[in-house]
Scaffold this motif. Structure first.
Motif, mmCIF file in Angstrom:
data_model
loop_
_atom_site.group_PDB
_atom_site.id
_atom_site.type_symbol
_atom_site.label_atom_id
_atom_site.label_comp_id
_atom_site.label_asym_id
_atom_site.label_seq_id
_atom_site.Cartn_x
_atom_site.Cartn_y
_atom_site.Cartn_z
ATOM 1 N N ARG A 83 0.837 -1.211 0.000
ATOM 2 C CA ARG A 83 0.000 0.000 0.000
ATOM 3 C C ARG A 83 0.869 1.257 0.000
ATOM 4 O O ARG A 83 0.615 2.192 -0.761
ATOM 5 N N VAL A 84 1.880 1.286 0.849
ATOM 6 C CA VAL A 84 2.779 2.437 0.905
ATOM 7 C C VAL A 84 3.500 2.610 -0.428
ATOM 8 O O VAL A 84 3.562 3.710 -0.990
ATOM 9 N N ALA A 85 4.048 1.530 -0.950
ATOM 10 C CA ALA A 85 4.825 1.618 -2.191
ATOM 11 C C ALA A 85 3.951 2.011 -3.377
ATOM 12 O O ALA A 85 4.378 2.805 -4.225
ATOM 13 N N ILE A 86 2.746 1.477 -3.455
ATOM 14 C CA ILE A 86 1.850 1.852 -4.555
ATOM 15 C C ILE A 86 1.478 3.322 -4.439
ATOM 16 O O ILE A 86 1.437 4.041 -5.448
ATOM 17 N N TYR A 87 1.247 3.783 -3.231
ATOM 18 C CA TYR A 87 0.975 5.215 -3.041
ATOM 19 C C TYR A 87 2.158 6.035 -3.556
ATOM 20 O O TYR A 87 1.981 7.015 -4.295
ATOM 21 N N GLU A 88 3.369 5.634 -3.192
ATOM 22 C CA GLU A 88 4.542 6.379 -3.648
ATOM 23 C C GLU A 88 4.686 6.309 -5.174
ATOM 24 O O GLU A 88 5.021 7.309 -5.812
ATOM 25 N N LEU A 89 4.453 5.136 -5.750
ATOM 26 C CA LEU A 89 4.567 4.983 -7.213
ATOM 27 C C LEU A 89 3.594 5.886 -7.967
ATOM 28 O O LEU A 89 3.957 6.496 -8.968
ATOM 29 N N PRO A 96 11.365 8.593 -7.039
ATOM 30 C CA PRO A 96 11.569 7.782 -8.244
ATOM 31 C C PRO A 96 10.990 6.381 -8.054
ATOM 32 O O PRO A 96 11.036 5.819 -6.960
ATOM 33 N N ASP A 97 10.443 5.824 -9.133
ATOM 34 C CA ASP A 97 9.837 4.497 -9.061
ATOM 35 C C ASP A 97 10.797 3.467 -8.478
ATOM 36 O O ASP A 97 10.410 2.663 -7.623
ATOM 37 N N ALA A 98 12.037 3.491 -8.936
ATOM 38 C CA ALA A 98 13.023 2.506 -8.466
ATOM 39 C C ALA A 98 13.227 2.615 -6.958
ATOM 40 O O ALA A 98 13.405 1.603 -6.279
ATOM 41 N N ALA A 100 10.979 3.737 -4.688
ATOM 42 C CA ALA A 100 9.779 3.226 -4.017
ATOM 43 C C ALA A 100 9.806 1.697 -3.978
ATOM 44 O O ALA A 100 9.525 1.083 -2.941
ATOM 45 N N ILE A 101 10.178 1.085 -5.100
ATOM 46 C CA ILE A 101 10.215 -0.378 -5.174
ATOM 47 C C ILE A 101 11.337 -0.941 -4.308
ATOM 48 O O ILE A 101 11.127 -1.868 -3.521
ATOM 49 N N ASP A 102 12.541 -0.376 -4.434
ATOM 50 C CA ASP A 102 13.684 -0.864 -3.653
ATOM 51 C C ASP A 102 13.440 -0.753 -2.151
ATOM 52 O O ASP A 102 13.789 -1.659 -1.390
ATOM 53 N N GLU A 103 12.864 0.350 -1.727
ATOM 54 C CA GLU A 103 12.593 0.540 -0.298
ATOM 55 C C GLU A 103 11.576 -0.487 0.207
ATOM 56 O O GLU A 103 11.738 -1.040 1.294
ATOM 57 N N ALA A 104 10.547 -0.738 -0.587
ATOM 58 C CA ALA A 104 9.540 -1.729 -0.181
ATOM 59 C C ALA A 104 10.154 -3.127 -0.103
ATOM 60 O O ALA A 104 9.892 -3.877 0.838
ATOM 61 N N GLY A 122 7.603 -8.317 -7.436
ATOM 62 C CA GLY A 122 6.795 -8.722 -8.579
ATOM 63 C C GLY A 122 5.538 -7.893 -8.741
ATOM 64 O O GLY A 122 5.220 -7.431 -9.847
ATOM 65 N N VAL A 123 4.825 -7.683 -7.658
ATOM 66 C CA VAL A 123 3.585 -6.903 -7.717
ATOM 67 C C VAL A 123 3.886 -5.459 -8.120
ATOM 68 O O VAL A 123 3.237 -4.896 -9.009
ATOM 69 N N LEU A 124 4.894 -4.867 -7.488
ATOM 70 C CA LEU A 124 5.225 -3.472 -7.795
ATOM 71 C C LEU A 124 5.762 -3.326 -9.215
ATOM 72 O O LEU A 124 5.488 -2.326 -9.885
ATOM 73 N N GLY A 125 6.513 -4.308 -9.681
ATOM 74 C CA GLY A 125 7.014 -4.274 -11.051
ATOM 75 C C GLY A 125 5.877 -4.271 -12.061
ATOM 76 O O GLY A 125 5.916 -3.538 -13.061
ATOM 77 N N LYS A 126 4.851 -5.086 -11.809
ATOM 78 C CA LYS A 126 3.690 -5.122 -12.700
ATOM 79 C C LYS A 126 2.980 -3.772 -12.705
ATOM 80 O O LYS A 126 2.566 -3.282 -13.767
#
Length: 135
Positions: A83-89, A96-98, A100-104, A122-126
């Motif tokens: 939820r946090v990472a998708i909000y950031e994305l 930056p997207d990378a 948000a994903i790396d931190e999650a 995987g979910v965030l990459g999609k």
């Protein structure tokens, strides 16, 4: 640990507790701000409020892109990390997207199951791949 990583962790703490206790996250956040023990960084406040504001859409995206997983079946830490990472994305243009994903993924590695980093990535990459179509 960077200031933003600490803030993400603190936001996750609040969201996780609210999720498990079936409380409103913003109400719980207000309680935590009043206690200030431990302190709640401003960025954590932004994250909790943002996730709460967009939670219906975020959860809809999780249901769509976490193939084979319902929200109820996801480990609570993973669900709230996502939820946090998708909000950031989707809503934090300054992250930056990378990042948000790396931190999650890193938080999943330290706080959740052995399979969680791969699942979260995987979910965030999609979602990142279709981000431009989601706005």
């Amino acid at each position: 640990m960077t200031a933003r990583r600490k803030a993400r962790k603190r936001a996750l703490d609040v969201l996780y507790e609210a999720d498990l206790r079936e409380l409103n996250a913003v109400t719980l956040l207000a309680d935590r701000l009043a206690q200030a023990d431990p302190p709640v960084p401003e960025y954590a406040v932004d994250l909790v409020e943002g996730v709460d504001e967009h939670r219906a859409r975020i959860d809809e995206l999780l249901e769509t892109y976490a193939e084979g997983w319902t929200l109820d079946r996801m480990p609570p830490v993973d669900r709230n990390l996502l939820r946090v990472a998708i909000y950031e994305l989707l809503w934090c243009d300054d992250v930056p997207d990378a990042v948000a994903i790396d931190e999650a993924v890193e938080l999943a590695r330290t706080l959740s199951t052995d399979d969680s980093p791969r699942f979260v990535n995987g979910v965030l990459g999609k979602i990142q791949l279709v981000k431009s179509e989601l706005a």
